[in-house]
Design an enzyme around this catalytic site. Structure first.
Site, PDB file in Angstrom:
ATOM      1  N   THR A  87      93.940 -18.394  11.001  1.00 37.08           N
ATOM      2  CA  THR A  87      93.078 -18.919  12.071  1.00 37.08           C
ATOM      3  C   THR A  87      91.596 -18.891  11.716  1.00 37.08           C
ATOM      4  O   THR A  87      90.790 -19.552  12.367  1.00 37.08           O
ATOM      5  CB  THR A  87      93.264 -18.105  13.356  1.00 37.08           C
TER       6      THR A  87
ATOM      7  N   ASP B 178      83.451 -14.474  -2.729  1.00 29.67           N
ATOM      8  CA  ASP B 178      83.717 -13.453  -1.727  1.00 29.67           C
ATOM      9  C   ASP B 178      82.803 -12.263  -1.984  1.00 29.67           C
ATOM     10  O   ASP B 178      82.950 -11.553  -2.986  1.00 29.67           O
ATOM     11  CB  ASP B 178      85.188 -13.025  -1.805  1.00 29.67           C
TER      12      ASP B 178
ATOM     13  N   ARG C 167      88.912 -11.342   8.580  1.00 35.76           N
ATOM     14  CA  ARG C 167      89.162 -12.710   9.003  1.00 35.76           C
ATOM     15  C   ARG C 167      90.621 -13.072   8.782  1.00 35.76           C
ATOM     16  O   ARG C 167      91.127 -12.981   7.665  1.00 35.76           O
ATOM     17  CB  ARG C 167      88.242 -13.671   8.228  1.00 35.76           C
TER      18      ARG C 167
END
Length: 209
Positions: free
Chosen positions: A108, A200, A104
């Site tokens: 953005t 995460d 990712r």
């Protein structure tokens, strides 16, 4: 959403609580991800097609069922999806494994593909894409779009945690894909992390946090 199943079995929910705990070690986290994947896979494979066969038991001839065709392929989204592979293979050891590598973009939040290797006979298989987290939905949408180019018999998506935003995005982009998750969380924060989530997943699986 009709294509979404929340697999809220008590064993899954218990293990999920341990998974969320920030004090859970990487070793324990890996084991829990694998165990939850096994339990979820049981539900996700409930509707696999069957054919009747005839076998001989030690006592008599029996007509019974086996899974039809070339069966299953699992496709983990790298890298966190790798944490679910051993768990699903415990249940379906003959399955083929593909890999899709996405990361990712931190600016953005959009997925960037860097690797794709799928079984050559994927068009003859039922595919289950696995990734512990469905956050924005971008990686799952991109991975499934890529797999659809190879025309598998069907595609399902299996994750442990989902955010409402990701679930909506994936359902809108691929309404024909059944989605299985262990919990639907509250929201995404400004950095695209699931709240309350578990942090995460890749970092916690591989000890890189």
């Amino acid at each position: 959403m009709e294509n979404v199943t929340i697999t809220n079995h008590p064993l899954i929910q218990h293990k999920l609580t341990l998974l969320r705990d920030k004090n859970t070690s990487s070793k324990e986290f890996r084991s829990l991800v694998s165990e939850i994947a096994t339990l979820m896979c049981y539900e996700a494979t409930r509707n696999l097609p069957l054919v009747e066969v005839e076998i001989e038991t030690p006592v008599a001839v029996a007509k019974t069922k086996v899974i039809a065709g070339k069966k299953l392929a699992f496709v983990p989204i790298l890298r966190a999806g790798l944490g679910m592979v051993d768990g699903v293979l415990d249940l379906v050891p003959a399955a083929r494994i593909g890999h899709i590598g996405l990361y990712r973009d931190p600016e953005t939040l959009m997925p960037v593909e860097y690797y794709c290797k799928l079984p050559s006979d994927i068009n003859e298989r039922e595919v289950i894409v696995v990734d512990p987290m469905l956050a924005t939905g971008g990686s799952a949408i991109d991975a499934i779009t890529k797999i659809k180019e190879r025309h598998p018999k069907s595609i399902k998506f299996m994750c442990i945690l989902a955010a409402p935003e990701g679930l909506q995005a994936l359902s809108s982009a691929h309404p024909d894909v059944e989605i299985y998750c262990a919990a639907l969380d509250e929201k995404l924060n400004d950095h695209g992390y699931i709240i309350p989530g578990l942090g995460d997943a890749g970092d916690r699986i591989f000890g890189t946090k």
